[in-house]
Design a protein around this motif. Structure first.
Motif, short mmCIF file in Angstrom:
data_model
loop_
_atom_site.label_atom_id
_atom_site.label_comp_id
_atom_site.label_asym_id
_atom_site.label_seq_id
_atom_site.Cartn_x
_atom_site.Cartn_y
_atom_site.Cartn_z
N GLY A 79 93.97 -6.53 19.87
CA GLY A 79 93.24 -7.44 19.01
C GLY A 79 94.19 -8.44 18.38
O GLY A 79 95.41 -8.27 18.38
N MET A 80 93.62 -9.51 17.82
CA MET A 80 94.43 -10.60 17.29
C MET A 80 95.42 -10.13 16.23
O MET A 80 96.61 -10.44 16.27
N ASN A 81 94.93 -9.36 15.25
CA ASN A 81 95.79 -8.92 14.17
C ASN A 81 96.80 -7.87 14.64
O ASN A 81 97.98 -7.92 14.29
N GLY A 82 96.33 -6.94 15.45
CA GLY A 82 97.22 -5.90 15.95
C GLY A 82 98.35 -6.45 16.80
O GLY A 82 99.49 -5.97 16.72
N ASN A 83 98.04 -7.45 17.61
CA ASN A 83 99.06 -8.04 18.47
C ASN A 83 100.11 -8.77 17.65
O ASN A 83 101.31 -8.70 17.94
N ILE A 178 104.40 -6.40 5.81
CA ILE A 178 103.69 -6.05 7.05
C ILE A 178 102.68 -4.94 6.82
O ILE A 178 101.59 -4.93 7.42
N GLU A 179 103.01 -3.97 5.96
CA GLU A 179 102.07 -2.89 5.70
C GLU A 179 100.78 -3.42 5.09
O GLU A 179 99.69 -2.92 5.40
N ARG A 180 100.86 -4.41 4.26
CA ARG A 180 99.65 -5.02 3.71
C ARG A 180 98.89 -5.79 4.78
O ARG A 180 97.65 -5.81 4.79
N LEU A 181 99.62 -6.42 5.68
CA LEU A 181 98.97 -7.15 6.76
C LEU A 181 98.07 -6.23 7.58
O LEU A 181 97.03 -6.65 8.10
N LYS A 182 98.48 -4.99 7.70
CA LYS A 182 97.71 -4.03 8.51
C LYS A 182 96.34 -3.73 7.90
O LYS A 182 95.47 -3.20 8.59
N THR A 183 96.14 -4.05 6.62
CA THR A 183 94.86 -3.76 5.97
C THR A 183 93.84 -4.87 6.20
O THR A 183 92.68 -4.74 5.78
N PHE A 184 94.25 -5.96 6.87
CA PHE A 184 93.36 -7.09 7.10
C PHE A 184 92.73 -7.01 8.49
O PHE A 184 93.37 -6.57 9.44
N GLU A 185 91.49 -7.45 8.56
CA GLU A 185 90.84 -7.55 9.86
C GLU A 185 91.43 -8.71 10.65
O GLU A 185 91.62 -8.64 11.86
N TYR A 186 91.70 -9.78 9.94
CA TYR A 186 92.29 -10.97 10.56
C TYR A 186 93.32 -11.55 9.60
O TYR A 186 92.97 -12.21 8.63
N SER A 187 94.59 -11.27 9.83
CA SER A 187 95.65 -11.76 8.92
C SER A 187 96.21 -13.06 9.46
O SER A 187 97.30 -13.10 10.03
#
Length: 300
Positions: A79-83, A178-187
């Protein structure tokens, strides 16, 4: 001054998905940057269904700087955020630059200009720049600021009318959580921009550094207007969960909610949330204007 041998100064994080037609131009625009420092390219192909993988491997094999590419061909779609997060977690550099596989840089001195700026201005956490794109039924559009100014400085206390421009974002690696970024659906660019800006000032070069493609399969441009507004709102809603960002983004979130209402969304929750964010009489009047138009249109 060139960095010590094998010392990575800048990590370029690139995400690709079904970019067979575009990835070569994107990668070449990175590899042919004129830099007096060492950089790495962290490229993640998010399980593309076309020949993106073949094109990338060809470039790695044949380009003189192909060895700088740290390439992963994902077996499953992240996915966009995961990638994006996958690439960020591989970073070795002091600075990070972002580029998606369907855009490309047009200024061969882009990285050097941004590197020099942050090296010389320690109170700044990030910088970005203008770009060009082709808009359907409009033609070539240049996203810079009128008036002949050299650039704009953004402060966390006042971020109205900011221009993140994902394809030109360049920031200190230690300014991103980065850990906070992981909480977003689309960062997307809004999240990264605000996070970095909370650590230091931001600078917008009033120059064209890159080209943003607009095509039907684009992660952003392929979406409808209302879908793009909602993607933006998801970023601000996510940021609003963290107290330290609330004051900075409240006004932007307020207007984003009302933009969704203006676009015809029937979810009244957006109206309620916008009302809760009102802090001035001017905002109250604007709220009444948008909501009145909404109810008149819906004939409720």
């Amino acid at each position: 001054m060139k960095t010590h041998e094998n010392e990575i100064a800048v990590s370029i994080c690139m995400s690709a998905y079904n970019h067979e037609e575009f990835i070569e131009e994107a990668l070449v625009s990175v590899l042919e940057q004129n830099c007096q420092f060492d950089f790495e390219v962290i490229l993640s192909n998010d399980c593309s269904k076309d020949k993106t993988d073949e094109v990338i491997n060809k470039i790695i094999k044949n380009h003189p700087k192909g060895h700088t590419i740290n390439y992963t061909n994902q077996e499953k779609n992240l996915g966009m955020n995961g990638n994006l997060i996958f690439t960020l977690e591989q970073v070795k550099g002091k600075y990070i630059a972002l580029l998606e596989g369907d855009d490309y840089w047009t200024d061969k001195n882009k990285l050097q200009k941004q590197f020099d700026f942050l090296e010389s201005n320690l109170d700044y956490a990030l910088c970005t720049a203008g770009h060009q794109s082709i808009i359907p039924n409009v033609g070539l559009v240049t996203r810079t600021v009128d008036g002949g100014i050299d650039g704009i400085t953004y402060d966390f206390k006042k971020i109205d009318n900011f221009r993140p421009h994902y394809l030109n974002m360049f920031f200190r690696a230690n300014s991103l959580d980065i850990e906070r970024l992981k909480t977003f659906e689309y960062s997307g660019d809004n999240v990264i921009f605000i996070m970095c800006l909370s650590k230091g000032k931001g600078y917008f070069f009033n120059q064209v550094f890159g080209f943003r493609r607009t095509h039907p399969n684009g992660a952003w441009t392929g979406k409808s207007e209302i879908e793009r507004i909602k993607m933006g709102s998801e970023q601000f809603i996510g940021l609003y969960r963290f107290p330290e960002y609330r004051k900075a983004i409240r006004s932007k979130l307020f207007h984003t909610y009302l933009d969704i209402v203006s676009s015809g969304d029937t979810n009244k929750n957006y109206i309620v949330q916008a009302f809760k964010l009102i802090r001035s009489f001017k905002e109250f009047l604007y709220f009444i204007k948008i909501v009145s138009r909404y109810f008149f249109t819906k004939k409720i």
